[in-house]
Motif scaffolding. Structure first.
Motif, PDB file in Angstrom:
ATOM      1  N   ASP A 181       0.842  -1.190   0.000  1.00  0.00           N
ATOM      2  CA  ASP A 181       0.000   0.000   0.000  1.00  0.00           C
ATOM      3  C   ASP A 181       0.881   1.245   0.000  1.00  0.00           C
ATOM      4  OD1 ASP A 181      -1.793   2.024   0.349  1.00  0.00           O
ATOM      5  OD2 ASP A 181      -2.338   1.476   2.402  1.00  0.00           O
ATOM      6  N   ALA A 182       0.917   1.955  -1.151  1.00  0.00           N
ATOM      7  CA  ALA A 182       1.765   3.147  -1.262  1.00  0.00           C
ATOM      8  C   ALA A 182       1.413   4.178  -0.194  1.00  0.00           C
ATOM      9  CB  ALA A 182       1.608   3.751  -2.655  1.00  0.00           C
ATOM     10  N   ARG A 183       0.155   4.228   0.179  1.00  0.00           N
ATOM     11  CA  ARG A 183      -0.264   5.244   1.158  1.00  0.00           C
ATOM     12  C   ARG A 183       0.341   5.011   2.537  1.00  0.00           C
ATOM     13  NH1 ARG A 183      -4.428   5.269  -2.626  1.00  0.00           N
ATOM     14  NH2 ARG A 183      -4.720   7.397  -3.385  1.00  0.00           N
ATOM     15  N   ALA A 184       0.710   3.762   2.807  1.00  0.00           N
ATOM     16  CA  ALA A 184       1.363   3.484   4.085  1.00  0.00           C
ATOM     17  C   ALA A 184       2.752   4.128   4.123  1.00  0.00           C
ATOM     18  CB  ALA A 184       1.476   1.976   4.298  1.00  0.00           C
ATOM     19  N   VAL A 185       3.406   4.207   2.954  1.00  0.00           N
ATOM     20  CA  VAL A 185       4.716   4.876   2.883  1.00  0.00           C
ATOM     21  C   VAL A 185       4.544   6.373   3.115  1.00  0.00           C
ATOM     22  CG1 VAL A 185       6.671   5.414   1.382  1.00  0.00           C
ATOM     23  CG2 VAL A 185       5.638   3.123   1.318  1.00  0.00           C
ATOM     24  N   ILE A 186       3.557   6.937   2.415  1.00  0.00           N
ATOM     25  CA  ILE A 186       3.321   8.381   2.528  1.00  0.00           C
ATOM     26  C   ILE A 186       2.935   8.758   3.957  1.00  0.00           C
ATOM     27  CG2 ILE A 186       1.766  10.238   1.779  1.00  0.00           C
ATOM     28  CD1 ILE A 186       1.695   8.786  -0.982  1.00  0.00           C
ATOM     29  N   ALA A 187       2.210   7.865   4.605  1.00  0.00           N
ATOM     30  CA  ALA A 187       1.726   8.173   5.964  1.00  0.00           C
ATOM     31  C   ALA A 187       2.818   8.004   7.016  1.00  0.00           C
ATOM     32  CB  ALA A 187       0.537   7.268   6.296  1.00  0.00           C
ATOM     33  N   ASN A 188       3.921   7.360   6.651  1.00  0.00           N
ATOM     34  CA  ASN A 188       4.986   7.085   7.631  1.00  0.00           C
ATOM     35  C   ASN A 188       5.705   8.392   7.989  1.00  0.00           C
ATOM     36  OD1 ASN A 188       7.366   6.424   8.949  1.00  0.00           O
ATOM     37  ND2 ASN A 188       7.662   4.534   7.763  1.00  0.00           N
ATOM     38  N   PRO A 189       5.608   8.832   9.240  1.00  0.00           N
ATOM     39  CA  PRO A 189       6.192  10.131   9.603  1.00  0.00           C
ATOM     40  C   PRO A 189       7.723  10.141   9.551  1.00  0.00           C
ATOM     41  CG  PRO A 189       5.338   9.000  11.543  1.00  0.00           C
ATOM     42  CD  PRO A 189       4.935   8.171  10.371  1.00  0.00           C
ATOM     43  N   LYS A 215      -0.405  10.312 -10.001  1.00  0.00           N
ATOM     44  CA  LYS A 215      -0.723  11.713  -9.717  1.00  0.00           C
ATOM     45  C   LYS A 215      -1.294  11.861  -8.306  1.00  0.00           C
ATOM     46  CE  LYS A 215      -3.564  15.616 -11.057  1.00  0.00           C
ATOM     47  NZ  LYS A 215      -4.825  16.014 -11.677  1.00  0.00           N
ATOM     48  N   ALA A 216      -2.254  10.992  -7.988  1.00  0.00           N
ATOM     49  CA  ALA A 216      -2.876  11.072  -6.663  1.00  0.00           C
ATOM     50  C   ALA A 216      -1.818  10.891  -5.569  1.00  0.00           C
ATOM     51  CB  ALA A 216      -3.962  10.007  -6.551  1.00  0.00           C
ATOM     52  N   LEU A 217      -0.916   9.931  -5.767  1.00  0.00           N
ATOM     53  CA  LEU A 217       0.088   9.639  -4.740  1.00  0.00           C
ATOM     54  C   LEU A 217       1.098  10.775  -4.603  1.00  0.00           C
ATOM     55  CD1 LEU A 217       0.660   5.839  -5.448  1.00  0.00           C
ATOM     56  CD2 LEU A 217      -0.527   6.862  -3.486  1.00  0.00           C
ATOM     57  N   VAL A 218       1.515  11.351  -5.721  1.00  0.00           N
ATOM     58  CA  VAL A 218       2.458  12.470  -5.649  1.00  0.00           C
ATOM     59  C   VAL A 218       1.808  13.642  -4.898  1.00  0.00           C
ATOM     60  CG1 VAL A 218       3.571  14.271  -7.049  1.00  0.00           C
ATOM     61  CG2 VAL A 218       3.875  11.851  -7.636  1.00  0.00           C
ATOM     62  N   LEU A 219       0.566  13.930  -5.214  1.00  0.00           N
ATOM     63  CA  LEU A 219      -0.104  15.043  -4.524  1.00  0.00           C
ATOM     64  C   LEU A 219      -0.303  14.721  -3.034  1.00  0.00           C
ATOM     65  CD1 LEU A 219      -2.677  16.110  -7.281  1.00  0.00           C
ATOM     66  CD2 LEU A 219      -0.700  17.420  -6.456  1.00  0.00           C
ATOM     67  N   GLU A 220      -0.592  13.463  -2.727  1.00  0.00           N
ATOM     68  CA  GLU A 220      -0.736  13.092  -1.309  1.00  0.00           C
ATOM     69  C   GLU A 220       0.598  13.185  -0.574  1.00  0.00           C
ATOM     70  OE1 GLU A 220      -2.888   9.361  -0.703  1.00  0.00           O
ATOM     71  OE2 GLU A 220      -4.204   9.910  -2.376  1.00  0.00           O
ATOM     72  N   ALA A 221       1.664  12.773  -1.242  1.00  0.00           N
ATOM     73  CA  ALA A 221       2.990  12.863  -0.616  1.00  0.00           C
ATOM     74  C   ALA A 221       3.334  14.322  -0.325  1.00  0.00           C
ATOM     75  CB  ALA A 221       4.043  12.219  -1.519  1.00  0.00           C
ATOM     76  N   ILE A 222       3.056  15.187  -1.295  1.00  0.00           N
ATOM     77  CA  ILE A 222       3.304  16.621  -1.096  1.00  0.00           C
ATOM     78  C   ILE A 222       2.474  17.136   0.068  1.00  0.00           C
ATOM     79  CG2 ILE A 222       2.913  18.901  -2.125  1.00  0.00           C
ATOM     80  CD1 ILE A 222       3.619  17.550  -4.874  1.00  0.00           C
ATOM     81  N   ALA A 223       1.201  16.769   0.080  1.00  0.00           N
ATOM     82  CA  ALA A 223       0.302  17.227   1.161  1.00  0.00           C
ATOM     83  C   ALA A 223       0.809  16.756   2.521  1.00  0.00           C
ATOM     84  CB  ALA A 223      -1.120  16.719   0.906  1.00  0.00           C
ATOM     85  N   ALA A 224       1.467  15.595   2.518  1.00  0.00           N
ATOM     86  CA  ALA A 224       2.006  15.076   3.776  1.00  0.00           C
ATOM     87  C   ALA A 224       3.363  15.695   4.114  1.00  0.00           C
ATOM     88  CB  ALA A 224       2.130  13.553   3.683  1.00  0.00           C
TER      89      ALA A 224
END
Lengths: 453, 453
Positions: free
Chosen positions: B63-71, B87-96
């Motif tokens: 789950d890519a989102r688990a990487v993005i969510a990892n502080p 695109k969604a993941l890049v924008l989520e990573a930026i938002a994080a």
């Protein structure tokens, strides 16, 4: 925001280019840098000429120290050249807390260690893109673009004067001395061309690239330096027939091998000399005063960078790129800036002890040999016997008809030999032995050969 | 200091290269970056395969989102590709608040404006050296190395698949379809090669370079895109006879001229299509899957950058260079970082209004035309009459003997015409007129020609 204030020491060819390009492209440069960049003060011994270049509104003085002492100046550009006063001024500018941009390859190749240490201690940047290959951003490529790589070697045509001379020699079948005169007349060679034609300028640049590629201090005194003054049109022609071009290359290479006794020989080759290069390589087709550098990294493979290596605006392009970098980064914690020599400075000394610059006798390369020999039976057997005895293996032999070489009825001919990789010391011994043969009639010509693959 | 923590989304060919090179060269990279760089977490749908690449000690998830969510993760590398989930993941990573490194040219060429705006608002970097020309540090050269220059044009071989196919067509005299099959068999072309052979991939890359060169937003929808599927071995052969090679070039050019009515036409050409290039140019000699980009700046003149444009470790080289840049610069005030598209973002929109991307009909270039004509008197006069009437001047004409073209007794022949610079719209009209001639027996072949000087 107030433009960043720049002081210029020396406004000759390159300095005028910097002033003109900064002025002409000021809007684009501001849009990139986020802030204007302004030459606020110029020092030149010829105040009249300087004034003509910069017009009104820029302070012109004949004392470089007045620029360094000016508290409004953020960056000092040193375009005086040489090791003497330039060194003192660069160190004074650093001591005064100024960032420094310089095109002075000689200064950095010889005194770089002292200068970078002073800059690090003071927390200022010394930028020098213009010192190597003019407008080609090769320093940035090596220092920042290829950071993933263990660099294996690089080889460059990094002196435009000699490349122009070699191109002319090949195109017109002329010898060195004739072409040099023509190059001087056209302004491609200086009145005193020694640093160019003897390979010293290329060695300065190779020394700087070697440090950045391998993370070692600059060590110009360890470089092997051989120019193009001994090259003849004959050898250029034979090389062509064998599928090669002759270029003056600056070469630096990481070596990891064992020597004849099984001892590990780790080190760095650092050398400038004429080299045969396969004609099909892109770099073999770099003609005239152009420069090019091939860099071999373990991840990226070979990359090549090509462009004008000298001239007013090409060199100014590199100086201004450094100004923009400093404008962007001068507020940054010095520890987060790009290190002067690409690697963290505290790691350089250990690397030097692990990767010493090897003496030329330890370099391994292949060779082109030309022997002027008596046109009689058994000569080739004697010559190849000596090579075989030395463990040197032959890649190709080209023997000319005596008539072609010396005219009808000639009793002399040329024997051209290409070898496989050989240690230079071994080759020196073999050449000395061949030279003793009574059938070898003239000093043997030896040109190194680089396959660059 | 603790190594900077990197999360990797997608560990296929390039991702494996990034992991392997970071591991192999970790000491050199740490010596350059001043801090270790560590892949701490990997997301891939194929967890088994990912686990095999990274071994133990690295967290693998599907789950890519688990990487993005990892502080603990500082930088996210996106290697998924495409416009959708990437695109969604890049924008989520930026938002994080993560910095992002991506090799995704399609995403940036189409959605770059939105992504860079989001990154700027959040104060994070989006780095994308790997998106253009693989391991060649061309983004860095354009964005930082050439900042002094008003860029005039750039032209690149930026798709290795098509350059491989064109090299093979020329070497072996084969037509496109045959070579494509061979390229697929050898792994140089994908099973679905559409994006490569239709020029879309090259247009993505040209779009990104255009933005960085001229300080305009990415505008992929305005690019003219033409692939190599219509090229024949015949045209490659005729081009060769005229002293040219045919290359698929991505071209972007700054235009400042007046049109026929005297109105100023300022703008940007942005186009990908097969082009005749003089065989003596260095870029014409870039063979196989290699890439090269020529950049013409007003101060530096022409510079060229050459290397591998694709592959696991060459692309990884660029990804890791971005990681090192971010490691050095992530603590810096965002306003002092290098802008994503080289120019300060608030200046892009005005530049776009001053420098609109021109429609293809407004492009001015020269042309190669091949007309299959009846072998009878008067044909050449009619054809050249139409060109003259349109104000198109002719540079060279090559008329083949009918026997050579169609075999003995043939009544058809080829007429090849090289023109001087002409507006594309004018050429379209002239071609339509010539096509109406009863003696023109087949659709006219038109290939654009770039002198690149």
């Amino acid at each position: 925001m107030k433009p960043i204030q720049v002081g210029l020491l020396g406004i000759g060819t390159v300095g005028s280019g910097v002033f003109n390009v900064l002025h002409r492209n000021q809007e684009e440069i501001r849009r990139r840098a986020g802030r204007g960049i302004e030459i606020a003060m110029v020092a030149d011994l010829d105040v009249e000429r300087a004034r003509k270049v910069v017009g009104e509104g820029v302070q012109v003085v004949n004392d470089a120290r007045a620029v360094i002492a000016n508290p409004d100046i953020d960056i000092v550009i040193e375009l005086i050249g040489g090791y003497g006063v330039a060194k003192a001024l660069v160190l004074e500018a650093i001591a005064a807390g100024k960032h420094v941009v310089t095109a002075n390859k000689a200064l950095l190749a010889v005194h770089g260690t002292e200068i970078f240490a002073a800059a690090s201690a003071k927390g200022v940047m010394v930028a020098f893109e213009a010192a190597v290959a003019g407008g080609i951003p090769i320093i940035k490529a090596l220092r920042e673009g290829l950071t993933a790589n263990r660099i294996q070697w690089l080889a460059g045509i990094i002196n435009g004067t000699t490349n122009f001379i070699l191109s002319e020699m090949r195109d017109k079948g002329l010898d060195f001395a004739v072409v040099l005169k023509e190059a001087q007349r056209l302004g491609y060679a200086e009145a005193d061309p020694t640093f160019d034609i003897e390979g010293v300028d290329a060695a300065h640049k190779a020394t700087i690239m070697s440090a950045i590629a391998f993370g070692i201090p600059v060590q110009f005194d360890k470089a092997y330096v051989e120019g193009i003054t001994q090259l003849s049109a004959t050898d250029i022609k034979y090389a062509e027939q064998l599928g090669y071009r002759i270029k003056l290359l600056g070469i630096t290479k990481r070596v990891e091998r064992t020597d004849a006794t099984g001892k590990a020989v780790g080190g760095i080759e650092l050398r400038v000399h004429p080299s045969l290069v396969p004609a099909k390589r892109l770099i073999a087709n770099v003609e005239g005063a152009m420069n090019a550098v091939v860099v071999q990294g373990d991840a990226v493979g070979a990359t090549l960078y090509y462009g004008k290596g000298a001239g007013s605006e090409p060199t100014a392009s590199a100086v201004i790129a450094d100004l923009v970098d400093i404008t962007r980064l001068h507020t940054v914690d010095p520890l987060n800036r790009v290190p002067h020599l690409a690697f963290q400075p505290h790691t350089l000394d250990q690397a030097m002890s692990e990767l010493p610059v090897l003496p030329m006798s330890e370099v391994v390369t292949s060779y082109y040999l030309r022997l002027r020999v008596a046109d009689q039976a058994g000569v080739l057997a004697k010559v190849t016997g000596i090579l075989a005895g030395a463990g040197i293996s032959i890649d190709a032999v080209l023997q000319r008809e005596a008539d072609e070489v010396g005219g009808e009825g000639s009793t002399q001919t040329d024997l051209i030999i290409l070898t496989h990789d050989t240690r230079e010391g071994t080759m020196n011994d073999a050449i000395a032995q061949m030279q003793q043969l009574p059938t070898v009639l003239a000093p043997i010509t030896r040109i190194r050969k680089e396959e660059l693959n």
